[in-house]
Design a protein around this motif. Structure first.
Motif, PDB file in Angstrom:
ATOM      1  N   ALA A 158     -12.293   3.942   4.436  1.00  0.00           N
ATOM      2  CA  ALA A 158     -12.548   2.693   3.708  1.00  0.00           C
ATOM      3  C   ALA A 158     -11.258   1.875   3.626  1.00  0.00           C
ATOM      4  CB  ALA A 158     -13.083   2.993   2.314  1.00  0.00           C
ATOM      5  N   ALA A 159     -10.142   2.574   3.421  1.00  0.00           N
ATOM      6  CA  ALA A 159      -8.851   1.883   3.343  1.00  0.00           C
ATOM      7  C   ALA A 159      -8.515   1.236   4.680  1.00  0.00           C
ATOM      8  CB  ALA A 159      -7.756   2.855   2.928  1.00  0.00           C
ATOM      9  N   ARG A 160      -8.859   1.951   5.757  1.00  0.00           N
ATOM     10  CA  ARG A 160      -8.588   1.406   7.097  1.00  0.00           C
ATOM     11  C   ARG A 160      -9.436   0.150   7.337  1.00  0.00           C
ATOM     12  NH1 ARG A 160      -9.322   6.213  10.392  1.00  0.00           N
ATOM     13  NH2 ARG A 160      -7.635   7.259   9.333  1.00  0.00           N
ATOM     14  N   LEU A 161     -10.697   0.232   6.930  1.00  0.00           N
ATOM     15  CA  LEU A 161     -11.586  -0.924   7.093  1.00  0.00           C
ATOM     16  C   LEU A 161     -11.039  -2.111   6.282  1.00  0.00           C
ATOM     17  CD1 LEU A 161     -14.275  -2.269   7.993  1.00  0.00           C
ATOM     18  CD2 LEU A 161     -15.301  -1.367   5.879  1.00  0.00           C
ATOM     19  N   GLU A 162     -10.614  -1.806   5.039  1.00  0.00           N
ATOM     20  CA  GLU A 162     -10.082  -2.883   4.198  1.00  0.00           C
ATOM     21  C   GLU A 162      -8.874  -3.553   4.874  1.00  0.00           C
ATOM     22  OE1 GLU A 162      -8.947  -2.965  -0.426  1.00  0.00           O
ATOM     23  OE2 GLU A 162      -7.258  -2.441   0.869  1.00  0.00           O
ATOM     24  N   ALA A 163      -8.001  -2.715   5.440  1.00  0.00           N
ATOM     25  CA  ALA A 163      -6.796  -3.265   6.078  1.00  0.00           C
ATOM     26  C   ALA A 163      -7.186  -4.181   7.242  1.00  0.00           C
ATOM     27  CB  ALA A 163      -5.890  -2.137   6.544  1.00  0.00           C
ATOM     28  N   ALA A 164      -8.191  -3.771   8.018  1.00  0.00           N
ATOM     29  CA  ALA A 164      -8.605  -4.593   9.167  1.00  0.00           C
ATOM     30  C   ALA A 164      -9.208  -5.910   8.688  1.00  0.00           C
ATOM     31  CB  ALA A 164      -9.622  -3.821  10.010  1.00  0.00           C
ATOM     32  N   LEU A 165     -10.049  -5.839   7.655  1.00  0.00           N
ATOM     33  CA  LEU A 165     -10.679  -7.065   7.138  1.00  0.00           C
ATOM     34  C   LEU A 165      -9.626  -7.991   6.516  1.00  0.00           C
ATOM     35  CD1 LEU A 165     -13.823  -5.372   5.551  1.00  0.00           C
ATOM     36  CD2 LEU A 165     -13.848  -6.989   7.465  1.00  0.00           C
ATOM     37  N   PHE A 166      -8.612  -7.384   5.880  1.00  0.00           N
ATOM     38  CA  PHE A 166      -7.523  -8.177   5.284  1.00  0.00           C
ATOM     39  C   PHE A 166      -6.739  -8.896   6.376  1.00  0.00           C
ATOM     40  CE2 PHE A 166      -3.071  -8.523   3.830  1.00  0.00           C
ATOM     41  CZ  PHE A 166      -3.253  -9.306   2.704  1.00  0.00           C
ATOM     42  N   ARG A 167      -6.412  -8.162   7.447  1.00  0.00           N
ATOM     43  CA  ARG A 167      -5.634  -8.765   8.551  1.00  0.00           C
ATOM     44  C   ARG A 167      -6.378  -9.940   9.149  1.00  0.00           C
ATOM     45  NH1 ARG A 167      -4.125  -3.636   9.846  1.00  0.00           N
ATOM     46  NH2 ARG A 167      -5.828  -3.425  11.337  1.00  0.00           N
ATOM     47  N   GLU A 168      -7.696  -9.761   9.312  1.00  0.00           N
ATOM     48  CA  GLU A 168      -8.509 -10.844   9.889  1.00  0.00           C
ATOM     49  C   GLU A 168      -8.382 -12.105   9.016  1.00  0.00           C
ATOM     50  OE1 GLU A 168     -12.634  -9.704  10.549  1.00  0.00           O
ATOM     51  OE2 GLU A 168     -13.229 -11.789  10.197  1.00  0.00           O
ATOM     52  N   LEU A 169      -8.404 -11.898   7.705  1.00  0.00           N
ATOM     53  CA  LEU A 169      -8.310 -13.054   6.801  1.00  0.00           C
ATOM     54  C   LEU A 169      -6.908 -13.652   6.795  1.00  0.00           C
ATOM     55  CD1 LEU A 169     -10.371 -11.731   3.750  1.00  0.00           C
ATOM     56  CD2 LEU A 169     -11.106 -13.371   5.482  1.00  0.00           C
ATOM     57  N   THR A 176       0.837  -1.211   0.000  1.00  0.00           N
ATOM     58  CA  THR A 176       0.000   0.000   0.000  1.00  0.00           C
ATOM     59  C   THR A 176       0.870   1.258   0.000  1.00  0.00           C
ATOM     60  OG1 THR A 176      -1.500  -1.280   1.341  1.00  0.00           O
ATOM     61  CG2 THR A 176      -1.995   1.052   1.138  1.00  0.00           C
ATOM     62  N   ALA A 177       1.953   1.218   0.773  1.00  0.00           N
ATOM     63  CA  ALA A 177       2.841   2.389   0.835  1.00  0.00           C
ATOM     64  C   ALA A 177       3.478   2.623  -0.535  1.00  0.00           C
ATOM     65  CB  ALA A 177       3.907   2.172   1.893  1.00  0.00           C
ATOM     66  N   VAL A 178       3.868   1.535  -1.185  1.00  0.00           N
ATOM     67  CA  VAL A 178       4.455   1.655  -2.529  1.00  0.00           C
ATOM     68  C   VAL A 178       3.413   2.260  -3.464  1.00  0.00           C
ATOM     69  CG1 VAL A 178       5.427   0.365  -4.469  1.00  0.00           C
ATOM     70  CG2 VAL A 178       5.927  -0.370  -2.127  1.00  0.00           C
ATOM     71  N   GLY A 179       2.195   1.730  -3.362  1.00  0.00           N
ATOM     72  CA  GLY A 179       1.116   2.193  -4.232  1.00  0.00           C
ATOM     73  C   GLY A 179       0.809   3.658  -4.001  1.00  0.00           C
ATOM     74  N   GLY A 199      -5.909  -6.645  -0.610  1.00  0.00           N
ATOM     75  CA  GLY A 199      -5.718  -5.807   0.583  1.00  0.00           C
ATOM     76  C   GLY A 199      -4.826  -4.603   0.386  1.00  0.00           C
ATOM     77  N   ALA A 200      -4.441  -4.309  -0.847  1.00  0.00           N
ATOM     78  CA  ALA A 200      -3.707  -3.058  -1.083  1.00  0.00           C
ATOM     79  C   ALA A 200      -4.638  -2.123  -1.856  1.00  0.00           C
ATOM     80  CB  ALA A 200      -2.408  -3.322  -1.829  1.00  0.00           C
ATOM     81  N   GLN A 201      -5.797  -1.901  -1.249  1.00  0.00           N
ATOM     82  CA  GLN A 201      -6.825  -0.979  -1.743  1.00  0.00           C
ATOM     83  C   GLN A 201      -7.551  -1.454  -3.004  1.00  0.00           C
ATOM     84  OE1 GLN A 201      -5.240   3.054  -1.780  1.00  0.00           O
ATOM     85  NE2 GLN A 201      -4.799   2.983   0.419  1.00  0.00           N
ATOM     86  N   GLY A 255      -0.577  -7.167  -8.274  1.00  0.00           N
ATOM     87  CA  GLY A 255      -0.131  -6.633  -9.568  1.00  0.00           C
ATOM     88  C   GLY A 255      -1.173  -5.682 -10.128  1.00  0.00           C
ATOM     89  N   LEU A 256      -2.432  -6.120 -10.079  1.00  0.00           N
ATOM     90  CA  LEU A 256      -3.496  -5.241 -10.571  1.00  0.00           C
ATOM     91  C   LEU A 256      -3.625  -4.021  -9.655  1.00  0.00           C
ATOM     92  CD1 LEU A 256      -5.765  -4.636 -12.547  1.00  0.00           C
ATOM     93  CD2 LEU A 256      -7.266  -6.174 -11.275  1.00  0.00           C
ATOM     94  N   GLU A 257      -3.353  -4.229  -8.378  1.00  0.00           N
ATOM     95  CA  GLU A 257      -3.427  -3.085  -7.451  1.00  0.00           C
ATOM     96  C   GLU A 257      -2.371  -2.028  -7.804  1.00  0.00           C
ATOM     97  OE1 GLU A 257      -3.425  -5.648  -3.993  1.00  0.00           O
ATOM     98  OE2 GLU A 257      -5.389  -4.871  -3.392  1.00  0.00           O
TER      99      GLU A 257
END
Ligand code: 3H9
Length: 720
Positions: free
Chosen positions: A246-257, A75-78, A130-132, A100-102
């Motif tokens: 939304a990005a924060r929510l995505e990061a939390a949902l990604f971590r859970e997975l 995400t930081a790279v992106g 999980g990178a947005q 890659g698509l991200e």
């Protein structure tokens, strides 16, 4: 891993991390420094990101998951890419997937080779993009398309991606040259309207409707899986929340997975898929050093349901088949059925009418075995009877050319005992297809004591050619699938005698994730099949089976399935089996009070007291018994590695992929627990000798820390 090349006023960041340019730590570092350098370089006015070799990055490096994460995050790279003051153009070819698509969605423009494909396959690894990815894609495609792409994990071809707005332009010529030309054309243009984080989701107002519909769909399609649900929650966030939240929510949902057992199992399965077909024999011969023969023609002996479906597997990939069946009426029926099955495939758009026609043109039915003298491979698919198979193999040995391979579709019989009937044991092997053979992905290939490496190479290769997941196992009674699954069947029936009903056992195993419980499976395949096999075995051993039989050769036996047979309850085909059906061949199974009566009277007549069997016991008795057998299979070298067993269960026996397979599941439960419970059941059921704990399991469980699954065979088996 990322080359920085300046050509005039364009900086090219070329990612070089074969084979799929995965976004490993060094690639992320290289991209970040490349973007920073290009922004500081006064001569550079635009930046192109491209992959070297066959593809744009096909995702994050899956091997890094489960290990401590290393910065910079993707995400930081992106974000650095998106924030670039100079336009960044991602030039895609091959498969631009996941991370890659991200990367491409962080870029200001996306152009792509017209043959490329894009997609977010993360859901298949139990993850989300999980990178947005979940919050950027809807900004381009709208919610419904984004939900479909992300929850299915399917690849989208470039023209379709162009249509959805994911891509800006398709390229048919030299991608790099075209990318540079494109980059020059956008120098100096405003960038804010190209930054997806600055753009709203256009149909955000309809998000609840889309979410509800998609949720209902994924719950039906991917029952028990959490990743598709988290994907949808994150996409909903993209429409309802400001971008940063939304990005924060995505990061939390990604971590859970990422930390979930399901993702661990699915990532294991990803690598198991690739490792299982890589065969190796104890002699050292392997896929690396043995060449397969090229099979140009096949004979299938026996035109029953199995033989016909096996014939379909070959003809639909262009390999001519002689289908041999003594009985002309059966043969004509089989040919007709094959035509109908292929017609069904045309209707389902799996093949075209032309392909059907071409397939049928290379199928020939014959009533005489003599006709097979010239084929390269014979697959015998007659009734499961050793004497019959030996007779056929002896005849085939005389008729077939010396180079022909003779294979049996036996599901249980020892290949060595079949091979002795021939003078070419090196060219005899098992090819165990699973019913329905034209649909089921698994091919359990079996080698015997004398099977040559080139025969093994050839059956593994042909398995791949016909689109199967081929796994090699050594011959033994039942091989891997039926040998382990027999324990599930036995324990399931014993639990009926002790207090459960078919629907109780099936429900628990289906809730666990199995495609079907053992009683529904029996009803589907027909209980008459098992009855015949039991009777035949008893006859061979001079044993008379009756309703009162409770032990055979000192082993616990239940006559309940025999009662079912006597009642004519063969399963779906008779409209009655362990369940009731509305009519013969109907599919919906209803619990049947008559079966409850049969079971109760069986227990009364044998003086068995019934009790409530808790779900955990059902899981343990069915699965731990099979797992214990799985360790014996490893210990004996019948399967070379745990992945082979797990792939067999996933593709042949309906084991949920998100649990990895019985052996991976055992690694998650913990081998100490498994071992203790196996010992407990062995004490409780001494007349079911399969509960005797495997030595390998005992040794592995004795370590103070869990031995990782990839060390089960190499470390311990040699020390047994
Ligand atoms: C992700 O991106 C998460 C992000 O959203 C968020 C991050 C914060 N990593 O399949 P093949 C290996 S999740 C590591 O035989 P093909 C593979 O194991 C990722 N290794 O080739 C094999 O190694 P080996 C989302 C990988 O041409 C070799 O490459 N992306 C990866 O039949 C060749 O692979 C995916 O899920 C990887 N990402 O198919 C895509 N990918 O030779 C996963 C492959 O030692 N990959 N390897 O066995 C694929 O679907 C297929 O590999 C692909 C090529 C279609 C690309």
């Amino acid at each position: 891993m990322v080359d920085y090349i300046v050509d005039g006023n364009i900086a090219v960041l070329e990612i070089n991390n074969p084979p799929v340019n995965a976004l490993s730590i060094h690639v992320r570092e290289g991209l970040l420094t490349g973007i920073q350098k290009a922004n500081q370089d006064g001569s550079v006015q635009a930046i192109v990101i491209i992959g070297k070799g066959s593809t744009f990055p096909s995702g994050a490096d899956i091997r890094e998951f489960g290990k401590p994460p290393k910065e910079p995050w993707l995400t930081a790279v992106g974000e650095a890419i998106e924030a670039s003051e100079k336009p960044v153009i991602s030039a895609l070819h091959g498969t631009a997937l996941g991370g890659g698509l991200e990367v491409a969605l962080f870029s200001h423009y996306r152009i792509a080779d017209e043959r490329s494909r894009v997609g977010f396959p993360e859901v298949k690894l139990g993850l989300l993009p999980g990178a947005q990815g979940t919050i950027r894609l809807p900004r381009l495609t709208g919610l419904a398309v984004a939900m479909r792409i992300i929850t299915s994990g399917d690849h989208i071809n470039a023209p379709e991606a162009l249509k959805y707005g994911i891509l800006d332009k398709l390229i048919s010529g030299n991608l790099l040259q075209e990318a540079k030309t494109f980059a020059k054309s956008v120098i100096g243009k405003p960038l804010d309207n190209r930054r997806l984080s600055k753009i709203a989701v256009r149909d955000a107002a309809t998000v609840d409707k889309h979410f509800d519909e998609a949720l209902a769909e994924v719950k039906r399609k991917y029952k028990g899986m959490i990743a598709p649900v988290n994907c949808l929650k994150s996409i909903r966030g993209s429409a309802k929340l400001p971008f940063v939240e939304a990005a924060r929510l995505e990061a939390a949902l990604f971590r859970e997975l990422l930390t979930s057992a399901q993702s661990a199992a699915l990532r294991y399965s990803f690598f198991a898929d690739r490792s299982a077909p890589r065969w190796k024999l104890p002699s050292g011969a392997s896929i690396e050093n043995t060449k397969p023969d090229i099979i140009k023609s096949v004979a299938v002996i026996g035109a029953g349901t199995m033989g016909s479906a096996i014939a379909i597997c070959f003809i639909r990939v262009g390999i001519p088949v002689l289908l041999v069946e003594q009985n002309d009426k059966l043969l004509q029926n089989a040919l007709k059925n094959i035509g109908q099955i292929l017609q069904g495939s045309v209707k389902l758009n799996r093949i075209t009418a032309d392909q059907r026609k071409q397939s049928l043109q290379i199928l020939r039915g014959e009533t005489s075995l003599d006709i097979v003298s010239d084929v390269d491979l014979v697959v015998e698919a007659v009734f499961e009877n050793l004497k019959l198979k030996q007779e056929i193999f002896a005849r085939l040995d005389k008729i077939c050319k010396p180079s022909a391979l003779l294979c049996s579709n036996t599901s249980t019989l020892d290949i060595d005992k079949i091979a002795v009937a021939t003078n070419r044991p090196g060219k005899v092997a098992g090819m165990h297809f699973f019913a329905p053979a034209h649909i089921m992905k698994l091919l359990e290939n079996v080698y015997g004591t004398h099977t040559s490496p080139s025969t093994v190479a050839t059956i593994m290769d042909i398995g791949k050619r016909i689109g199967k997941v081929s796994v090699l196992v050594r011959t033994c009674d039942g091989f891997v699938a039926n040998r382990m699954n027999r324990m599930v069947g036995n324990e399931a029936v014993f639990m009926l005698e002790e207090g459960a009903l078919p629907q109780d056992v099936d429900r628990v195993l289906e809730d666990f994730g199995m495609a079907m419980g053992p009683f529904r499976v029996t009803d589907l395949s027909g209980s008459d099949v098992g009855w015949r096999i039991r009777q035949e075995r008893a006859k061979e051993q001079g044993i008379q089976l009756t309703y009162e039989t409770r032990f055979v050769n000192g082993e616990r036996y239940s006559s309940l399935p025999d009662r079912l047979y006597e009642l004519g309850r063969y399963g779906q085909k008779t409209g009655k089996g362990w369940y009731r059906y509305e009519k013969p061949f109907a599919r919906t199974a209803y619990p049947d009070p008559e079966i409850t009566d049969v079971i109760n009277s069986h227990c009364r007549s044998l003086g068995i007291e019934r009790r409530v069997i808790p779900p955990q016991e059902i899981i343990e008795r069915c699965l731990f018994a099979a797992i214990n057998e799985g360790f014996k299979v490893l210990e004996e070298g019948v399967a070379e590695k745990p992945e082979n067993i797990d792939i067999i269960w996933q593709y042949g026996l309906g084991f949920p992929r998100y649990r990895g397979g019985p052996m991976f599941y055992a690694s998650q439960v913990g081998l100490k627990t498994i071992y203790e419970r196996v010992c407990y059941y062995y004490d409780a059921f001494p007349h079911s000798s399969y509960w005797a704990p495997s030595d390998l399991l005992r040794k592995l469980a004795s370590h103070s820390t869990e031995v990782p699954i990839d060390q089960w065979t190499s470390k311990e088996r040699s020390r047994l």
